[in-house]
Design an enzyme around this catalytic site. Sequence first.
Site, PDB file in Angstrom:
ATOM      1  N   GLY A   8     -24.296  35.940 -52.555  1.00  0.00           N
ATOM      2  CA  GLY A   8     -24.814  35.442 -51.283  1.00  0.00           C
ATOM      3  C   GLY A   8     -25.568  34.150 -51.499  1.00  0.00           C
ATOM      4  N   GLY A  13     -30.659  33.824 -50.936  1.00  0.00           N
ATOM      5  CA  GLY A  13     -29.994  33.732 -52.240  1.00  0.00           C
ATOM      6  C   GLY A  13     -30.432  32.468 -52.965  1.00  0.00           C
ATOM      7  N   ALA A 123     -37.412  30.742 -45.106  1.00  0.00           N
ATOM      8  CA  ALA A 123     -36.564  29.705 -45.705  1.00  0.00           C
ATOM      9  C   ALA A 123     -35.321  29.533 -44.853  1.00  0.00           C
ATOM     10  CB  ALA A 123     -36.169  30.094 -47.125  1.00  0.00           C
ATOM     11  N   LYS A 175     -41.010  47.049 -41.619  1.00  0.00           N
ATOM     12  CA  LYS A 175     -40.324  45.789 -41.281  1.00  0.00           C
ATOM     13  C   LYS A 175     -39.186  46.086 -40.289  1.00  0.00           C
ATOM     14  CE  LYS A 175     -39.016  41.404 -41.827  1.00  0.00           C
ATOM     15  NZ  LYS A 175     -37.904  40.990 -42.628  1.00  0.00           N
ATOM     16  N   ASN A 183     -35.859  41.558 -32.518  1.00  0.00           N
ATOM     17  CA  ASN A 183     -34.575  40.854 -32.638  1.00  0.00           C
ATOM     18  C   ASN A 183     -33.621  41.066 -31.465  1.00  0.00           C
ATOM     19  OD1 ASN A 183     -35.905  40.497 -35.078  1.00  0.00           O
ATOM     20  ND2 ASN A 183     -34.035  40.358 -36.261  1.00  0.00           N
TER      21      ASN A 183
HETATM   22  O1  KPL Z   1     -37.589  39.202 -39.403  1.00  0.00           O
HETATM   23  C1  KPL Z   1     -37.468  38.568 -38.369  1.00  0.00           C
HETATM   24  C2  KPL Z   1     -36.105  38.108 -38.039  1.00  0.00           C
HETATM   25  O2  KPL Z   1     -35.947  37.174 -37.284  1.00  0.00           O
HETATM   26  O3  KPL Z   1     -35.154  38.701 -38.558  1.00  0.00           O
HETATM   27  C3  KPL Z   1     -38.650  38.340 -37.474  1.00  0.00           C
HETATM   28  C4  KPL Z   1     -38.719  36.984 -36.898  1.00  0.00           C
HETATM   29  C5  KPL Z   1     -39.907  38.605 -38.289  1.00  0.00           C
HETATM   30  C6  KPL Z   1     -38.692  39.227 -36.301  1.00  0.00           C
HETATM   31  O4  KPL Z   1     -37.955  40.293 -36.246  1.00  0.00           O
END
Ligand code: KPL
Length: 288
Positions: A8, A13, A123, A175, A183
């Site tokens: 990747g 990556g 990044a 997370k 999202n």
């Molecule tokens: O991890 C993220 C993503 O865009 O995938 C954030 C911006 C933290 C929100 O879900």
Amino acid sequence: MSNVYILGSGAMGCLWASYLSQYHNVSFIKRRAIGEQYEFTYQPNNKLIRCMCYDAKTLSRPINRLILATKAYDALDALKPITHLLAEHTEIVLLQNGLGSQQEIVKHFPHLTIYACSSTEGAYKPDEHTLVHAGHGLNKIGALTQSANFQSLQSWIPNQFILWQDSIEAILWQKFMINCAINPLTVIYQCANGQLLKNSDYHQHLKKICVEIDIITTAKGYQLTSAYELARKVCEVTAENFSSMLQDARNHRHTEIEYMTGYLLKESARLKLECPNNQTLYSAIQQA
Ligand code: KPL
């Protein structure tokens, strides 16, 4: 110096290539590449990073150390062509977003030494040969299989790049809660993360989604901050940013919905709990 391979060549990556190329021979494994070089410039330092590229057919040496930096939906399939080069001692660090791809890989390769990483690094690649390290974050890493341990990982990834976690599952779940909350809604409303707090309709929708995420979180036995509180903080800090799912949708790429809301719905079905708002959101993203 040992050999480290990366599957990747997206932003994550390349970021790991920039970290590890100071200490190891880093090579990318690509679909079709016969010993060619891949160069990119790390910004803001303007540092040139040069790595070799191989494909599964031209690699004959066993792979001892591998960073898997593909999208979640490509992760397992990316490993299949190099299966013959993986051995019990092969250490693999999984960088995927969401949940589900890590479990698929562990189920497929239970004897390998597998770690998962939950990252807050920022990044992006404005073009094929530039990496912009926009925000320094943390790479929380922990073991997913029995043979994985901090000592082995430290022997090839310097401490400055990682924060070891004894229980990575809860970190990945936390997370995942944030990704499930933010999202998909940013895709539905085609908005930056901060708009989910500023627009009152979007905000109400966010709250409903979060209530259901909390129910599943509690049923799984995690004692974590509420999904709304977690998401609110991230929306504030990343107010101007566009989520990875919105960027994928806008660029007509596959989204990682299966590994976010899709996985949440699988867990809710397993626990016999209803998530009607997330179900509607999931269907809407699939049709988008
Ligand atoms: O991890 C993220 C993503 O865009 O995938 C954030 C911006 C933290 C929100 O879900």
